[in-house]
Design an enzyme around this catalytic site. Structure first.
Site, PDB file in Angstrom:
ATOM      1  N   SER A 225       0.780  -1.351   0.050  1.00 18.92           N
ATOM      2  CA  SER A 225      -0.043   0.064  -0.135  1.00 18.92           C
ATOM      3  C   SER A 225       0.781   1.356  -0.115  1.00 18.92           C
ATOM      4  O   SER A 225       1.575   1.480  -0.987  1.00 18.92           O
ATOM      5  CB  SER A 225      -0.931  -0.063   1.275  1.00 18.92           C
ATOM      6  OG  SER A 225      -1.930   0.948   1.187  1.00 18.92           O
ATOM      7  N   ASP A 292      -9.659  -5.309  -4.991  1.00 17.01           N
ATOM      8  CA  ASP A 292      -9.273  -4.618  -3.768  1.00 17.01           C
ATOM      9  C   ASP A 292     -10.046  -3.293  -3.741  1.00 17.01           C
ATOM     10  O   ASP A 292     -10.317  -2.705  -4.672  1.00 17.01           O
ATOM     11  CB  ASP A 292      -7.673  -3.993  -4.182  1.00 17.01           C
ATOM     12  CG  ASP A 292      -6.906  -3.436  -2.901  1.00 17.01           C
ATOM     13  OD1 ASP A 292      -7.526  -2.516  -2.427  1.00 17.01           O
ATOM     14  OD2 ASP A 292      -5.626  -3.957  -2.955  1.00 17.01           O
ATOM     15  N   HIS A 325      -7.501  -5.846  -0.371  1.00 14.35           N
ATOM     16  CA  HIS A 325      -6.388  -5.441   0.303  1.00 14.35           C
ATOM     17  C   HIS A 325      -5.785  -6.160   1.530  1.00 14.35           C
ATOM     18  O   HIS A 325      -6.606  -6.868   2.208  1.00 14.35           O
ATOM     19  CB  HIS A 325      -6.845  -3.938   0.773  1.00 14.35           C
ATOM     20  CG  HIS A 325      -5.708  -2.753   0.769  1.00 14.35           C
ATOM     21  ND1 HIS A 325      -4.992  -2.249  -0.238  1.00 14.35           N
ATOM     22  CD2 HIS A 325      -5.247  -1.969   1.771  1.00 14.35           C
ATOM     23  CE1 HIS A 325      -4.431  -1.349   0.019  1.00 14.35           C
ATOM     24  NE2 HIS A 325      -4.351  -1.094   1.331  1.00 14.35           N
TER      25      HIS A 325
END
Length: 354
Positions: A225, A292, A325
Site C-alpha cells: 500500500s 481490492d 487489500h
C-alpha cells in the site's frame, strides 16, 4: 428463537457475501467499509467454515437447530459455506495467475495461519537508522546462510502502521532461504519525511548490513500500500539529493522492486508520486488483487503501463483473482503462492550479479 445462532451466522454471511460480490460500485473509488468487512474472511475462509460448523453443532446440541428459527439459520449457514468455497477457489487460482505450482503446506494453512516464524531465522529488533525515535527503527531478519538484502516498508496510508504487521510471513520465508530481510518504520509527519526515511534505510543497509551477513550488492525493495509508494519512489529517484538531506553522497539505488497492492498517486504536490518520476528503472513486480477495495487495480495498471513505456527492464503486473487489500497478514493459501513468486523474482537480480 436461537438469536445467538442467527446473529453469528448472519455476521459471517454478510462478510462472505460482501467478499464474493466485491466492492460496489466496483473499480471506481475506494470502499473502505468493504475492506474492513472482508479482508480477514477473504484470506481465512477456512476459519469461517470452522466457525459455521461449530455454531451449527452447538445449536443442534442445545436443541435449537431444528426449530423454525434454527432452520433459517442453517439455510443461511449452508449458503455461506457455498460462498466460502468460492473464496477458497479464488485463492487457489493464485497459483495459475503467478505460474507457481509448488505444493501448499495444507497443515500449516488450515491449522496455524497466524504462525509465520521459521526455524533457524532470528529477528534483531528496533535498530536505529535515524534520529526520529521509534519511527526510525528497523528489524533485521537473518537466516542460517544470509546473502542478498530484501527491504520492506509497511502500509497504512502514511498515517498508521508498524514494521511487524504486514509481510512477516514473507520476511521469515525469505530469510530462511538465504536473504537478509529488513522491515522498517518511518515517520507520518507529512511529505517528504517518509520518503527521506526510506532513503535513510537504504543508506543504513549499505553501511551496516554486512554486519548481519547481508550482501548490499543486491537490494530488493518492497512495500504494501503506502509502502509500495515508498519502494517505487526509491527505485525511480536513485541518489536524488531532494530526498537525501544531509546524506547526499549515500548510494540509495536498488536492484528491483516488489509492490503489494500499492498506492502510487500523489501524497502532496507535484513530484510526490512515482508517476512524476518515470524513467529507466530496475525490474518491477506489481501484485494487486482484482477486488481490492482500498487501492484500485486500475491505478496500478496505469502505473505499470507508463513505466513499461520508458524502461527497458521487466515490468510485471500480476492480478490476483479475488484478492482484497492487505492479503499479506496471514499464512494463507493465497499468500503461500505469492511468497514463492516473490522469491523467484527477487532472486533474478542477485543471480545476474554473481
Amino acid at each position: 428463537m436461537p438469536f445467538g445462532y442467527l446473529i453469528s451466522v448472519g455476521i459471517l454471511a454478510f462478510a462472505t457475501g460482501t467478499a464474493v460480490v466485491g466492492p460496489r460500485p466496483a473499480h471506481t473509488t475506494p470502499s473502505h467499509w468493504a475492506f474492513w468487512a472482508t479482508f480477514m474472511i477473504n484470506e481465512l475462509p477456512f476459519l469461517a467454515l470452522y466457525l459455521l460448523i461449530a455454531e451449527s453443532l452447538l445449536a443442534a446440541a442445545q436443541g435449537d437447530l431444528f426449530t423454525p428459527g434454527g432452520l433459517v439459520g442453517l439455510a443461511v449457514a449452508v449458503l455461506t459455506a457455498a460462498g466460502l468455497v468460492v473464496l477458497i477457489r479464488r485463492a487457489l487460482a493464485t497459483g495459475a495467475a503467478l505460474q507457481v505450482t509448488t505444493p501448499i503446506p495444507w497443515a500449516h494453512v488450515l491449522l496455524a495461519p497466524f504462525a509465520v516464524r521459521r526455524r533457524g531465522v532470528r529477528r534483531i529488533g528496533d535498530l536505529a537508522y535515524g534520529d526520529a525515535g521509534r519511527r526510525n527503527r528497523l528489524d533485521v531478519y537473518c537466516g542460517p546462510t544470509p546473502g542478498p538484502v530484501f527491504v520492506y516498508f509497511h502500509g497504512g496510508g502514511f498515517r498508521i502502521g508498524h514494521k511487524r504487521k504486514e509481510g512477516r510471513a514473507l520476511l521469515y520465508a525469505l530469510a530462511a532461504r538465504g536473504w537478509v530481510c529488513v522491515s522498517a518504520n518511518y515517520r507520518f509527519t507529512g511529505y517528504p519525511d517518509a520518503h527521506v526515511d526510506a532513503k535513510r534505510v537504504i543508506a543504513w543497509v549499505r553501511e551496516h548490513i554486512a554486519e548481519y551477513g547481508g550482501d548490499a550488492g543486491t537490494i530488493v525493495v518492497s512495500g504494501s500500500s503506502a509502502g509500495g509508494h515508498l519502494a517505487s519512489m526509491l527505485a525511480l529517484t536513485p541518489n536524488d539529493p531532494t530526498f537525501q538531506p544531509g546524506f547526499e553522497d549515500a548510494d540509495t539505488s536498488v536492484s528491483a522492486v516488489v509492490g503489494f497492492y500499492g498506492y502510487y498517486g500523489r501524497v502532496a504536490g507535484p513530484g510526490s508520486s512515482p508517476l512524476d518520476h518515470l524513467t529507466e528503472a530496475p525490474p518491477f513486480l506489481f501484485l494487486h488483487g482484482d477486488l481490492d477495495a482500498s487501492t484500485l487495480i486500475e491505478d496500478t495498471r496505469e502505473f505499470a503501463a507508463k513505466l513499461r513505456a520508458v524502461s527497458s527492464q521487466p515490468v510485471i503486473l500480476a492480478e490476483l483473482p479475488g484478492a482484497q487489500h492487505t492479503f499479506d497478514l496471514f499464512f494463507s493459501a493465497r499468500y503461500v503462492r505469492i511468497i514463492e513468486a516473490v522469491a523467484a523474482f527477487a532472486r533474478l537480480p542477485y543471480d545476474r550479479a554473481r
